[in-house]
Structures are given as structure tokens and as C-alpha cells.
Design an enzyme around this catalytic site. Structure first.
Site, PDB file in Angstrom:
ATOM      1  N   GLU A 112      44.765 -76.789  16.126  1.00 45.84           N
ATOM      2  CA  GLU A 112      44.117 -75.579  15.599  1.00 45.84           C
ATOM      3  C   GLU A 112      42.616 -75.798  15.495  1.00 45.84           C
ATOM      4  OE1 GLU A 112      44.160 -72.591  15.016  1.00 45.84           O
ATOM      5  OE2 GLU A 112      45.973 -71.836  14.070  1.00 45.84           O
ATOM      6  N   ASP A 136      42.520 -71.747   7.298  1.00 49.23           N
ATOM      7  CA  ASP A 136      41.815 -71.096   6.195  1.00 49.23           C
ATOM      8  C   ASP A 136      42.827 -70.809   5.086  1.00 49.23           C
ATOM      9  OD1 ASP A 136      40.264 -69.560   4.559  1.00 49.23           O
ATOM     10  OD2 ASP A 136      39.545 -68.193   6.098  1.00 49.23           O
ATOM     11  N   LYS A 194      39.465 -75.271   5.511  1.00 50.21           N
ATOM     12  CA  LYS A 194      38.714 -74.603   4.434  1.00 50.21           C
ATOM     13  C   LYS A 194      39.341 -74.912   3.088  1.00 50.21           C
ATOM     14  CE  LYS A 194      35.879 -71.198   6.323  1.00 50.21           C
ATOM     15  NZ  LYS A 194      35.221 -69.941   5.957  1.00 50.21           N
ATOM     16  N   PHE A 230      30.871 -69.088   6.375  1.00 47.04           N
ATOM     17  CA  PHE A 230      31.421 -68.551   7.625  1.00 47.04           C
ATOM     18  C   PHE A 230      30.963 -69.434   8.782  1.00 47.04           C
ATOM     19  CE2 PHE A 230      32.020 -65.866  11.237  1.00 47.04           C
ATOM     20  CZ  PHE A 230      33.178 -65.187  10.931  1.00 47.04           C
ATOM     21  N   ASP A 257      34.550 -67.943  16.557  1.00 47.08           N
ATOM     22  CA  ASP A 257      33.713 -66.793  16.887  1.00 47.08           C
ATOM     23  C   ASP A 257      33.303 -65.975  15.670  1.00 47.08           C
ATOM     24  OD1 ASP A 257      36.423 -65.748  16.441  1.00 47.08           O
ATOM     25  OD2 ASP A 257      35.588 -63.843  17.134  1.00 47.08           O
ATOM     26  N   ARG A 286      31.574 -68.622  20.619  1.00 42.99           N
ATOM     27  CA  ARG A 286      32.637 -69.609  20.841  1.00 42.99           C
ATOM     28  C   ARG A 286      32.166 -70.762  21.724  1.00 42.99           C
ATOM     29  NH1 ARG A 286      37.811 -67.532  19.188  1.00 42.99           N
ATOM     30  NH2 ARG A 286      38.029 -65.298  19.432  1.00 42.99           N
TER      31      ARG A 286
END
Ligand code: PRP
Length: 187
Positions: free
Chosen positions: A103, A107, A135, A157, A164, A170
Site C-alpha cells: 500500500e 489512513d 497516518k 496532507f 495524489d 503522483r
């Protein structure tokens, strides 16, 4: 794509390309030791994990097959709901095989916990998980056990190296944070 293509849109580089490369080498060594020459199926979750899959696969000595799934999370905005739809399924039959999910980011952990349950129902010998980024919410909620984490990040973020914002960024070779003017925040 690099820093120079970002202009004012980049807030800061969180993890440089060099740091990513070094950390992936470390993890590849650990992963090779763990599998000890037994073949695995790397399962990449499109689209974010493309960079991590490509780089990790090139560092591993473990015999591997690369396969991909594309999923879409129902729900609004940037938060996943945990209700996932398969857009592209695996090509491989994973029954009896050792699976390593790759992955880009965990999150809420909802996508991964759904994926693990879905793949588990196909009778693999084992499922392990590697993620580039984790996260804080993923740690707090502990929805899934991630076996290998390249970097823990904060609430900011993040973009780049597969990640993206509205499908942009990306292609960046590093992981960074986005200046708030890009997503309509204050500066
Ligand atoms: C991202 C990422 C994970 C998921 C993590 O995918 O690749 O699959 O969100 O979020 P969660 O832990 O809160 O479930 P996204 O749906 O943005 O698709 P993408 O990989 O195509 O960017």
C-alpha cells in the site's frame, strides 16, 4: 517530475527520494529474510502503490509475482467509508499462496481491513502487509496489523511517490506536503 516542477505548490519535502530508497532497501532485506526464498504474490492496490511496488519488487530477491487490484471507496470527499467496490480484480488465483499487500498509505485503515477480509476468503496461505506511509489514525484505531511500515507521518496532507491530490503529483520521486493555497486553504 521533481521539486522544480512544483513551484509554490510544494510546502515541504517530508521524505526525500534518497530516504525512500534507503528505507526500501532496509525493508526489502527484512522481507527477504522473512520469506526465506519462498515465492510470494505482491498485491498492489492501484493507483497509489505503483511506485512502491515497482521499487520494492526491484529490491527483493524473494521470487515474486506482481498482481494488482483497483478499488473504489464509496463515500464523500477525502475520507474512505470502508465500503469498497472492486474495479479490477486480481488475475492470480491466490489460494494456498503467500500474499504481500503493498500500500502507499494507511489512513483510517478501512480500505486495508476490507481488502484483507476479501483476500482471506480466497484461501491464501498467509497475508502480510507493507505500506509506505502510515497516518496516526491507523495506529490509534489498529484496524489492521501492518507488518512493514516505511514511514509514520502526521496528519498533514501528503503527496508524491504515487500519492495524489486531485490526481496530480503522483509522479514526484519524493513525498511532500502541499501548500494550502492549492486546496483552497489559508497561507
Ligand atoms: C488511498 C490509498 C489507500 C487508501 C487509504 O487510496 O491508496 O488505498 O486510500 O485510506 P484508508 O486507510 O482511510 O482506507 P485512494 O482511494 O485515494 O485511491 P488511489 O490509490 O487511486 O489514490
Amino acid at each position: 517530475m521533481d521539486v522544480n516542477d512544483m513551484g509554490r505548490d510544494l510546502e515541504k519535502v517530508l521524505v526525500s527520494a534518497k530516504e525512500i530508497d534507503a528505507r526500501l532497501s532496509e525493508l526489502a532485506k527484512e522481507i527477504d529474510e522473512y520469506y526465506d526464498g519462498e515465492p510470494i504474490v505482491l498485491v498492489g492496490v492501484l493507483r497509489g502503490s505503483v511506485m512502491a511496488m515497482a521499487d520494492l519488487a526491484r529490491k527483493l530477491h524473494t521470487p515474486l509475482v506482481m498482481d494488482w487490484m483497483a478499488t473504489s471507496s464509496y463515500g464523500s470527499g477525502t475520507k474512505s467509508s470502508g465500503v469498497v467496490r472492486i474495479l479490477k480484480d486480481l488475475n492470480e488465483d491466490i489460494s494456498g499462496r503467500r500474499i504481500l499487500i503493498v500500500e502507499d498509505i494507511v489512513d483510517s485503515g478501512l480500505t486495508l481491513s476490507w481488502l484483507v477480509e476479501n483476500l482471506q476468503s480466497r484461501g491464501p496461505k498467509e497475508i502480510k502487509i507493507m505500506t509506505m506511509l502510515r497516518k496516526p489514525e491507523a495506529i490509534r484505531k489498529m484496524k489492521v496489523d501492518v507488518d512493514w511500515v516505511a514511514f509514520d507521518v502526521g496528519e498533514e496532507f501528503v503527496i508524491g511517490y504515487g500519492l495524489d491530490y486531485a490526481e496530480e503529483y503522483r509522479g514526484l520521486p519524493f513525498i511532500g506536503t502541499l501548500a494550502s493555497h492549492v486546496y483552497g486553504g489559508e497561507e
